[in-house]
Every structure is written in structure tokens, then in C-alpha cells.
Scaffold this motif. Structure first.
Motif, PDB file in Angstrom:
ATOM      1  N   ILE A 271       0.842  -1.204   0.000  1.00  0.00           N
ATOM      2  CA  ILE A 271       0.000   0.000   0.000  1.00  0.00           C
ATOM      3  C   ILE A 271       0.880   1.258   0.000  1.00  0.00           C
ATOM      4  O   ILE A 271       0.565   2.259  -0.659  1.00  0.00           O
ATOM      5  CB  ILE A 271      -0.954   0.003   1.218  1.00  0.00           C
ATOM      6  N   PHE A 272       1.994   1.204   0.725  1.00  0.00           N
ATOM      7  CA  PHE A 272       2.948   2.319   0.725  1.00  0.00           C
ATOM      8  C   PHE A 272       3.440   2.595  -0.697  1.00  0.00           C
ATOM      9  O   PHE A 272       3.533   3.761  -1.123  1.00  0.00           O
ATOM     10  CB  PHE A 272       4.125   1.988   1.648  1.00  0.00           C
ATOM     11  N   VAL A 273       3.737   1.542  -1.453  1.00  0.00           N
ATOM     12  CA  VAL A 273       4.208   1.698  -2.836  1.00  0.00           C
ATOM     13  C   VAL A 273       3.138   2.374  -3.692  1.00  0.00           C
ATOM     14  O   VAL A 273       3.424   3.299  -4.459  1.00  0.00           O
ATOM     15  CB  VAL A 273       4.606   0.335  -3.435  1.00  0.00           C
ATOM     16  N   VAL A 274       1.887   1.932  -3.560  1.00  0.00           N
ATOM     17  CA  VAL A 274       0.788   2.540  -4.335  1.00  0.00           C
ATOM     18  C   VAL A 274       0.705   4.033  -4.036  1.00  0.00           C
ATOM     19  O   VAL A 274       0.602   4.867  -4.946  1.00  0.00           O
ATOM     20  CB  VAL A 274      -0.563   1.855  -4.014  1.00  0.00           C
ATOM     21  N   LEU A 275       0.747   4.392  -2.750  1.00  0.00           N
ATOM     22  CA  LEU A 275       0.568   5.788  -2.338  1.00  0.00           C
ATOM     23  C   LEU A 275       1.755   6.679  -2.691  1.00  0.00           C
ATOM     24  O   LEU A 275       1.612   7.899  -2.759  1.00  0.00           O
ATOM     25  CB  LEU A 275       0.329   5.840  -0.827  1.00  0.00           C
ATOM     26  N   THR A 276       2.919   6.098  -2.910  1.00  0.00           N
ATOM     27  CA  THR A 276       4.081   6.909  -3.293  1.00  0.00           C
ATOM     28  C   THR A 276       4.267   6.974  -4.808  1.00  0.00           C
ATOM     29  O   THR A 276       4.943   7.875  -5.314  1.00  0.00           O
ATOM     30  CB  THR A 276       5.369   6.374  -2.636  1.00  0.00           C
ATOM     31  N   LEU A 277       3.624   6.048  -5.527  1.00  0.00           N
ATOM     32  CA  LEU A 277       3.692   6.094  -6.993  1.00  0.00           C
ATOM     33  C   LEU A 277       2.683   7.084  -7.564  1.00  0.00           C
ATOM     34  O   LEU A 277       2.909   7.691  -8.613  1.00  0.00           O
ATOM     35  CB  LEU A 277       3.444   4.706  -7.590  1.00  0.00           C
ATOM     36  N   LEU A 278       1.538   7.226  -6.863  1.00  0.00           N
ATOM     37  CA  LEU A 278       0.449   8.070  -7.373  1.00  0.00           C
ATOM     38  C   LEU A 278      -0.114   8.935  -6.248  1.00  0.00           C
ATOM     39  O   LEU A 278      -0.118   8.513  -5.085  1.00  0.00           O
ATOM     40  CB  LEU A 278      -0.685   7.193  -7.910  1.00  0.00           C
ATOM     41  N   PRO A 279      -0.639  10.132  -6.574  1.00  0.00           N
ATOM     42  CA  PRO A 279      -1.391  10.887  -5.559  1.00  0.00           C
ATOM     43  C   PRO A 279      -2.618  10.071  -5.157  1.00  0.00           C
ATOM     44  O   PRO A 279      -3.228   9.390  -5.993  1.00  0.00           O
ATOM     45  CB  PRO A 279      -1.800  12.168  -6.298  1.00  0.00           C
ATOM     46  N   TRP A 280      -2.989  10.122  -3.889  1.00  0.00           N
ATOM     47  CA  TRP A 280      -4.089   9.286  -3.396  1.00  0.00           C
ATOM     48  C   TRP A 280      -5.410   9.555  -4.120  1.00  0.00           C
ATOM     49  O   TRP A 280      -6.260   8.659  -4.222  1.00  0.00           O
ATOM     50  CB  TRP A 280      -4.279   9.500  -1.893  1.00  0.00           C
TER      51      TRP A 280
END
Length: 477
Positions: A271-280
Motif C-alpha cells: 500500500i505504501f508503494v501505491v501511495l508513493t507512486l500516485l497521488p491518493w
């Protein structure tokens, strides 16, 4: 106080006081590698892949705190369960321990509620798998795919416990490799170290650049907890399966000790990876799903299809384990006289055929309801089983408070895993679970789920109390 039968246990003898006694039914057909992968894969359900986008949309980057809170709660619950399961492996796990520590009514109630939860999950997962398969081969209708998936995995479970273990080993292996690769590749892209990546490599900027870390306020963290808590259900499966392993105590101890890093890597890490790859608040997170959107941002071709394969694997894994878990709980209930005695019979291969067929029959009925009465009967089944995960965890807490004393009196050498800061941390965990249940009542999106689940639980507990009193009256008579 009655004792409960189980599989053979290393170091145990039929005369061990107060400990479950050997059973001639189930066989130790699971290898250590099976148990290791079941333990790892048990915390990775389809809900992680499919449901995480809703939590991100509600809480923003603060969903990480929601996952952390639930993760800590699960680590504590697993530690408590590990203490009891390592000392006394049993195919009924927490249901058998509740029976012993809290009373027959408690073991009866939580056992049947847990069985009910998993047979409803069978229908949910079979339908989810059918949707993906129909997308690949439209000539076969969705209901037929659901039927095919259920039949195949029923056959696997009926063949032998080792065939279940082998299937789960490979299913879980795919999930573990997929998430591990996702985390590594994603982190490289986050910091601009992935060659050929389409992602700008913003580092940690996306955690705060769209309204801050808590864009929807601190209250959204609790809403996030309600959304993510159910994706953790399944971590306890290893304690049921351990009884059919070559070395149950070692398997349970290893699984309990490793639960922290499993949750940290697979849930918080991904989930950390998702949130750092894209704006929430990137629309693609909700439109495509969080993991597909993240893969697309890196520039990985056919991200949607890749993710579909992984989600299908997670669905099949959940189905496979769900049928196994429901049947073993039914078997344990049958052994203790809380279900038809036929459920406690196993064939020459150690397979509880009647328990499996009864579980899958209800699963097939639930699949039918999902297609014929989706907004009425199936919606009721879904809602009335939704909070069972929290009920199970709460019962584990209350059971462990009593079982610690029982185990230390009767077989202190068996207590090789211990809950930290007992009893304070146990009480704190029980309080946190209770708080989540109460908060659900005040949350309009979850109110129906917790109220219906509580109603069904009350009915089952009522039946358990009546049966328990009936047994007591017959003994006195």
C-alpha cells in the motif's frame, strides 16, 4: 471438563491431562513447506488487491495508519492464538479452546459462526473468479465458471489433505512472488531507479502533496479501519491446518513469530508503494484498482491482465482454504458432539468427506442465491457474516485469558509461545476490537453489517446455551 480429540502431537501422550487426545481420523498429510506457505499466503486475500482502492479513497495516505492499527491488532491476536495452538494443536483451533476455557456454548457458537463465514466466502470468491474467467472466455456463462471452480476445488479437498496443501503451496507462492516483485519494482520507480519507468519518481512527495497526509481528517483513519479489517481474515487458518502437519508445534511457533514481517511487507509495504507512486486522489486508483493503476504509472504493459491473473490466483487460494477451513471446523464440531457425528468421520486418506460435502453444499446454495436473489437472500448472508472476523478475534482474546492458567496448571512445558505483557495487552486488544465493533454501529455504511451479524450471533449463542443446559440436565438426571 471434557477434553477434545485432535491429531497426534509431538511429545504428547494419551494420558496428558487436559490436552486434546489423538484422533484416528485426520492424518498428518501437510509438509512443513505447505504450512509455511499457508501461513504466508493466509494474510494475502483477494480483498487486499480488490478492496484497497476504497480505503485509499476514504482516508488518503492515512490509510497506512488504518492498516498499521489493524495489523498490530492481528499480530496480537495471532500471538494469543499461537500460545494456545502451540501448546495444544487442534483441528478446531480457537473453537475447541473456547469450548474448554469459556464453556461448551462458546465453542459451539464461535465454531458455527466461523463455518458460516467461510461458506459465504466460498460464494463471494467463486463469483469473483467467474467474473475474471468470463472476461477471458465469454462463451462460458459466469454461473458455469463459478460451478466449475467450485467443483474443481471440491475435488482437490476430497482427494487428500496433501493435495489441498500442494494446491495452496503454489497458489500462495504466486501471490507472495507477485507482491514481493510489486514492492521491489515499485520502490525502485518511486525513487527514480527503475530503468525505462514512466513514473516521474517523486519519492515520498505524494504522501503529502494532495491535501496533506490526512486530507479527510483523523476520523477517516477509523473509517479506513472498518474497510480494511476484513481483508486480514485468514491469518488464523494456519492454526487449524497445523494439526494435520508433520510437526504442529514447530509450524505454529514459526507462523506466529513471522506474522509481523508478513503484515509489514505484504500489506503496509504494498500500500505504501501505491501511495508513493500516485497521488491518493488520482482517479485511476478507483477506476482501475490501486495495484493496476500503480503498475500503469510505471509503464508495465498489460498491467490489467497481469493483475487479473494474480487476483484469480488469490481467489482460488481463498476458495481452496475456505473449503478446507470450513470442513475442518465442521469436523471438530462433530467430534465434540456440536454437529452431526457424520462430520467427524474421515475416510482412509484422513479426509472428512461428510464435513467437506456439507460445507460445499451450503457454498453451492450461496452461489445460487448470489445469482437468483442477489439483493435479498445473498445480501442478508453477506451482511450477517460480515463482522464474524471481529467476533472470532474477540473470543480468542477472552479464551486466552482463561487458557493461560489452565495450560500452566496442567502442562506448563507445552507453553512455548507466550503472549506479550499478559494479561494487559490481551485486555487492550479485546478493548480495541470492541471499540471497532461499537464504532461500526455509528458508521452508516457498516451499521447493517454489525447489527445483522450480532443478531445471527445472538441466535447461535442462544442455541448453544440451550443445548449446553440440556446436556447438563441429562447428566444430572
Amino acid at each position: 471438563m471434557t477434553t477434545h480429540s485432535t491429531l497426534r502431537k509431538e511429545g504428547g501422550t494419551p494420558g496428558d491431562p487436559g490436552l486434546p487426545q489423538p484422533s484416528a481420523g485426520l492424518k498428518a498429510g501437510l509438509k512443513n513447506r505447505h504450512l509455511s506457505m499457508i501461513a504466508i499466503g493466509g494474510v494475502i486475500g483477494a480483498g487486499l488487491f480488490v478492496g484497497s482502492s476504497g480505503g485509499i479513497a476514504k482516508a488518503g495516505p492515512a490509510i497506512l495508519v488504518s492498516y498499521l492499527l489493524v495489523g498490530v491488532m492481528v499480530v496480537f491476536v495471532m500471538r494469543m492464538l499461537g500460545e494456545m495452538a502451540a501448546a495444544s494443536p487442534d483441528s478446531g483451533s480457537f473453537s475447541a479452546y473456547a469450548d474448554r476455557a469459556l464453556g461448551r456454548w462458546a465453542g459451539f457458537s464461535i465454531g458455527w459462526l466461523y463455518w458460516f463465514f467461510w461458506v459465504v466466502v466460498l460464494a463471494v470468491e467463486a463469483t469473483a473468479g467467474a467474473v475474471i474467467l468470463e472476461g477471458w472466455i465469454p462463451a462460458v456463462p459466469q454461473w458455469a465458471w463459478a460451478l466449475i471452480v467450485m467443483v474443481v476445488l471440491t475435488a482437490t479437498n476430497l482427494a487428500s489433505v496433501s493435495s489441498y496443501g500442494e494446491f495452496e503451496f503454489w497458489f500462495a507462492g504466486v501471490k507472495v512472488v507477485a507482491i514481493g516483485a510489486f514492492v521491489v519494482i515499485g520502490l525502485l520507480a518511486v525513487f527514480g531507479l527503475l530503468p525505462g519507468s514512466d513514473n516521474p519518481g517523486a519519492g515520498l512527495a505524494h504522501l503529502t502533496d494532495a491535501g496533506g497526509f490526512m486530507p479527510n481528517g483523523a476520523g477517516a483513519i477509523l473509517t479506513g479501519v472498518l474497510l480494511v479489517v476484513f481483508s486480514f481474515m485468514g491469518s488464523e487458518i494456519v492454526t487449524l491446518a497445523a494439526g494435520e502437519s508433520e510437526d504442529p508445534r514447530r509450524a505454529v511457533t514459526k507462523a506466529t513469530n513471522s506474522v509481523i514481517w508478513r503484515i509489514a511487507v505484504f500489506y503496509l509495504g504494498s500500500i505504501f508503494v501505491v501511495l508513493t507512486l500516485l497521488p491518493w486522489n488520482d482517479p485511476s486508483i478507483v477506476e482501475k484498482g490501486s495495484y493496476v493503476a500503480a503498475l500503469d504509472s510505471i509503464g508495465i504493459a498489460h498491467a490489467g491482465q497481469i493483475m487479473n491473473v494474480i487476483v484469480l490466483t488469490a481467489v482460488l487460494s481463498c476458495l481452496n482454504s475456505g473449503l478446507y477451513t470450513a470442513s475442518r471446523m465442521a469436523y471438530s464440531l462433530g467430534e465434540r458432539g456440536d454437529a452431526p457425528r457424520a462430520f467427524a468421520r474421515a475416510n482412509a486418506k484422513g479426509v472428512p468427506t461428510a464435513a467437506i460435502l456439507a460445507s460445499v453444499a451450503f457454498g453451492f446454495a450461496a452461489v445460487y442465491f448470489n445469482y437468483a436473489f442477489k439483493d435479498t437472500v445473498f445480501e442478508f448472508l453477506l451482511s450477517s457474516s460480515g463482522a464474524v472476523a471481529l467476533f472470532v478475534w474477540l473470543v480468542i482474546c477472552l479464551t486466552q485469558l482463561r487458557m493461560r492458567g489452565i495450560l500452566l496448571r496442567e502442562a506448563p512445558e507445552k507453553v512455548t509461545v507466550r503472549m506479550w505483557l499478559f494479561p494487559y495487552l490481551t485486555w487492550a486488544t479485546a478493548a480495541m476490537i470492541t471499540f471497532v465493533l461499537v464504532y461500526m454501529v455509528y458508521d452508516k455504511d457498516n451499521r447493517e453489517v454489525v447489527l445483522l451479524s450480532t443478531l445471527v450471533a445472538a441466535v447461535v449463542v442462544g442455541i448453544g446455551v440451550v443445548l449446553d443446559r440440556g446436556r447438563g440436565a441429562r447428566r444430572e438426571g
